[in-house]
Scaffold this motif. Structure first.
Motif, PDB file in Angstrom:
ATOM      1  N   GLU A  72      -7.490  -4.940  29.125  1.00 25.08           N
ATOM      2  CA  GLU A  72      -8.092  -5.465  27.898  1.00 25.08           C
ATOM      3  C   GLU A  72      -7.174  -6.487  27.237  1.00 25.08           C
ATOM      4  OE1 GLU A  72     -10.650  -1.463  26.650  1.00 25.08           O
ATOM      5  OE2 GLU A  72      -8.577  -1.735  25.960  1.00 25.08           O
ATOM      6  N   ALA A  73      -5.875  -6.205  27.234  1.00 22.74           N
ATOM      7  CA  ALA A  73      -4.922  -7.131  26.628  1.00 22.74           C
ATOM      8  C   ALA A  73      -4.877  -8.453  27.392  1.00 22.74           C
ATOM      9  CB  ALA A  73      -3.530  -6.497  26.572  1.00 22.74           C
ATOM     10  N   LEU A  74      -4.910  -8.380  28.718  1.00 23.03           N
ATOM     11  CA  LEU A  74      -4.899  -9.604  29.530  1.00 23.03           C
ATOM     12  C   LEU A  74      -6.115 -10.475  29.232  1.00 23.03           C
ATOM     13  CD1 LEU A  74      -3.724  -8.076  32.927  1.00 23.03           C
ATOM     14  CD2 LEU A  74      -2.438  -9.715  31.530  1.00 23.03           C
ATOM     15  N   GLU A  75      -7.270  -9.846  29.136  1.00 27.79           N
ATOM     16  CA  GLU A  75      -8.491 -10.607  28.874  1.00 27.79           C
ATOM     17  C   GLU A  75      -8.470 -11.224  27.482  1.00 27.79           C
ATOM     18  OE1 GLU A  75     -11.894 -12.609  28.885  1.00 27.79           O
ATOM     19  OE2 GLU A  75     -10.841 -11.792  30.638  1.00 27.79           O
ATOM     20  N   TYR A  76      -7.968 -10.446  26.489  1.00 27.18           N
ATOM     21  CA  TYR A  76      -7.928 -10.973  25.119  1.00 27.18           C
ATOM     22  C   TYR A  76      -6.919 -12.119  25.008  1.00 27.18           C
ATOM     23  CZ  TYR A  76      -8.541 -10.725  20.057  1.00 27.18           C
ATOM     24  OH  TYR A  76      -8.851 -11.006  18.754  1.00 27.18           O
ATOM     25  N   GLU A  77      -5.799 -12.009  25.733  1.00 31.02           N
ATOM     26  CA  GLU A  77      -4.843 -13.118  25.777  1.00 31.02           C
ATOM     27  C   GLU A  77      -5.494 -14.382  26.320  1.00 31.02           C
ATOM     28  OE1 GLU A  77      -0.756 -10.517  26.625  1.00 31.02           O
ATOM     29  OE2 GLU A  77      -1.750 -11.621  28.232  1.00 31.02           O
ATOM     30  N   ALA A  78      -6.252 -14.235  27.380  1.00 25.64           N
ATOM     31  CA  ALA A  78      -6.906 -15.404  27.983  1.00 25.64           C
ATOM     32  C   ALA A  78      -7.874 -16.052  26.997  1.00 25.64           C
ATOM     33  CB  ALA A  78      -7.638 -14.987  29.260  1.00 25.64           C
ATOM     34  N   HIS A  79      -8.626 -15.198  26.288  1.00 26.94           N
ATOM     35  CA  HIS A  79      -9.570 -15.718  25.291  1.00 26.94           C
ATOM     36  C   HIS A  79      -8.830 -16.463  24.181  1.00 26.94           C
ATOM     37  CE1 HIS A  79     -12.501 -15.905  22.091  1.00 26.94           C
ATOM     38  NE2 HIS A  79     -11.764 -15.086  21.354  1.00 26.94           N
ATOM     39  N   LEU A  80      -7.787 -15.851  23.619  1.00 31.30           N
ATOM     40  CA  LEU A  80      -7.076 -16.478  22.510  1.00 31.30           C
ATOM     41  C   LEU A  80      -6.295 -17.710  22.949  1.00 31.30           C
ATOM     42  CD1 LEU A  80      -5.730 -13.455  20.411  1.00 31.30           C
ATOM     43  CD2 LEU A  80      -7.781 -14.837  20.042  1.00 31.30           C
ATOM     44  N   ASP A 130      -7.351 -19.939  24.982  1.00 31.14           N
ATOM     45  CA  ASP A 130      -8.299 -21.047  24.877  1.00 31.14           C
ATOM     46  C   ASP A 130      -8.392 -21.552  23.448  1.00 31.14           C
ATOM     47  OD1 ASP A 130      -9.057 -21.394  27.526  1.00 31.14           O
ATOM     48  OD2 ASP A 130     -10.708 -19.946  27.399  1.00 31.14           O
ATOM     49  N   VAL A 131      -8.389 -20.610  22.497  1.00 27.92           N
ATOM     50  CA  VAL A 131      -8.445 -20.989  21.085  1.00 27.92           C
ATOM     51  C   VAL A 131      -7.181 -21.753  20.698  1.00 27.92           C
ATOM     52  CG1 VAL A 131      -8.627 -20.137  18.720  1.00 27.92           C
ATOM     53  CG2 VAL A 131      -9.895 -18.990  20.549  1.00 27.92           C
ATOM     54  N   ALA A 132      -6.018 -21.226  21.068  1.00 31.63           N
ATOM     55  CA  ALA A 132      -4.753 -21.878  20.730  1.00 31.63           C
ATOM     56  C   ALA A 132      -4.638 -23.245  21.390  1.00 31.63           C
ATOM     57  CB  ALA A 132      -3.582 -20.994  21.157  1.00 31.63           C
ATOM     58  N   GLY A 133      -5.130 -23.335  22.609  1.00 34.61           N
ATOM     59  CA  GLY A 133      -5.027 -24.595  23.340  1.00 34.61           C
ATOM     60  C   GLY A 133      -5.839 -25.721  22.737  1.00 34.61           C
ATOM     61  N   ALA A 134      -6.795 -25.385  21.871  1.00 31.62           N
ATOM     62  CA  ALA A 134      -7.630 -26.405  21.240  1.00 31.62           C
ATOM     63  C   ALA A 134      -7.096 -26.851  19.885  1.00 31.62           C
ATOM     64  CB  ALA A 134      -9.054 -25.867  21.072  1.00 31.62           C
ATOM     65  N   THR A 135      -5.938 -26.328  19.450  1.00 29.00           N
ATOM     66  CA  THR A 135      -5.418 -26.667  18.118  1.00 29.00           C
ATOM     67  C   THR A 135      -4.606 -27.951  18.142  1.00 29.00           C
ATOM     68  OG1 THR A 135      -3.366 -25.388  18.410  1.00 29.00           O
ATOM     69  CG2 THR A 135      -5.277 -24.215  17.500  1.00 29.00           C
ATOM     70  N   ALA A 136      -4.557 -28.580  16.977  1.00 22.94           N
ATOM     71  CA  ALA A 136      -3.746 -29.793  16.834  1.00 22.94           C
ATOM     72  C   ALA A 136      -2.266 -29.477  17.028  1.00 22.94           C
ATOM     73  CB  ALA A 136      -3.980 -30.404  15.454  1.00 22.94           C
ATOM     74  N   ALA A 182      -1.066 -20.707  15.713  1.00 21.12           N
ATOM     75  CA  ALA A 182      -0.572 -19.926  16.850  1.00 21.12           C
ATOM     76  C   ALA A 182      -0.018 -18.586  16.375  1.00 21.12           C
ATOM     77  CB  ALA A 182       0.500 -20.703  17.604  1.00 21.12           C
ATOM     78  N   ILE A 183       0.707 -18.581  15.255  1.00 19.62           N
ATOM     79  CA  ILE A 183       1.239 -17.321  14.734  1.00 19.62           C
ATOM     80  C   ILE A 183       0.101 -16.386  14.350  1.00 19.62           C
ATOM     81  CG2 ILE A 183       2.516 -16.286  12.808  1.00 19.62           C
ATOM     82  CD1 ILE A 183       4.400 -18.694  12.925  1.00 19.62           C
ATOM     83  N   GLY A 184      -0.944 -16.924  13.736  1.00 20.80           N
ATOM     84  CA  GLY A 184      -2.091 -16.100  13.399  1.00 20.80           C
ATOM     85  C   GLY A 184      -2.736 -15.484  14.623  1.00 20.80           C
TER      86      GLY A 184
END
Length: 260
Positions: free
Chosen positions: A224-232, A234-240, A206-208
């Motif tokens: 652009e920031a809002l869209e990139y937050e949404a993308h990331l 999803d990535v963070a939400g899939a982490t252990a 998450a820090i990364g």
């Protein structure tokens, strides 16, 4: 392992210490290469979850070793020197998806100040000081100072530091927002260790991702920031670590993050 850098991993914390104390840890070509390599090692080591960069002796870093630089000959390009050295190191620190603490134990001048500012968390001893020393030798600030310093302390104070080269104390740097915390010298190492241990136990992925979003947002529009937050997200939400954080919250217990 290195001639000019001390590198040690203890638990989940990698400690990189610039080690030319007789030169106030001024950078020559060897120390630049070795510092870049030490960060590369820490980045690749999955067991390392936080990196501390500091200096030995009285200084963090006095910047470029001008004697060593002049010894390379009159035809050397300063721009190429930056591109192959400091620029690589600063980019590495900013883009490494692990928290980087710069533990500023003494003077940070010139490129040494630029590198100190490149940390995600900047902790200073009350003996630390900061100088944009470039103007003292007829040069412009480099190694990221023109980008980072105005964003930290505002354009008026940043330009004053750059055109005067005046020394700024740790306390003033703190009040201006240049650094995060100042510790009495006797408490400095313990303060750094407390922060390092706390970050080592945090959700590293998450820090990364926070660093990614933070760096991108500095040059993005709001949309652009809002869209990139949404993308990331999803990535963070899939982490252990996200799953562990939710479970710990629901079970009312401290989370046990693994950095995954």
């Amino acid at each position: 392992m290195y001639d000019t850098v001390l590198y040690d991993v203890s638990g989940a914390v990698a400690r990189i210490a610039l080690n030319r104390p007789d030169r106030l840890n001024a950078f020559d070509d060897v120390m630049t290469r070795e510092t870049i390599d030490a960060f590369r090692q820490a980045g690749r080591n999955a067991d390392v979850r936080v990196i501390v960069l500091t200096g030995t002796g009285r200084g963090f870093s006095a910047g470029q070793d001008l004697t060593a630089f002049q010894a390379r000959g009159a035809d050397i390009s300063i721009g190429e020197h930056l591109r192959h050295g400091y620029n690589r190191l600063v980019t590495q620190m900013r883009e490494l998806e692990k928290p980087v603490i710069t533990a500023i134990n003494g003077v940070a001048a010139g490129a040494g100040m630029s590198i100190a500012l490149a940390g995600d968390l900047r902790l200073a001893s009350d003996q630390a000081s900061f100088m944009q020393a470039f103007v003292k030798v007829g040069l412009i600030p480099d190694s990221g100072s023109t980008w980072m310093l105005p964003r930290l302390i505002g354009p008026a104070r940043a330009l004053e530091m750059m055109i005067t080269g005046n020394r700024v104390s740790a306390q003033d740097a703190l009040s201006w927002g240049m650094i995060n915390h100042v510790y009495p010298t006797a408490e400095f190492e313990a303060g750094v260790q407390t922060w390092a241990q706390g970050l080592a136990e945090a959700p590293t992925r998450a820090i990364g991702l926070i660093k990614r979003a933070f760096n991108r947002a500095l040059t993005s529009t709001l949309a652009e920031a809002l869209e990139y937050e949404a993308h990331l997200q999803d990535v963070a939400g899939a982490t252990a670590d996200h799953r562990e954080g939710v479970s710990a919250f629901l079970e009312k217990r401290p989370p046990r993050y693994r950095g995954e």
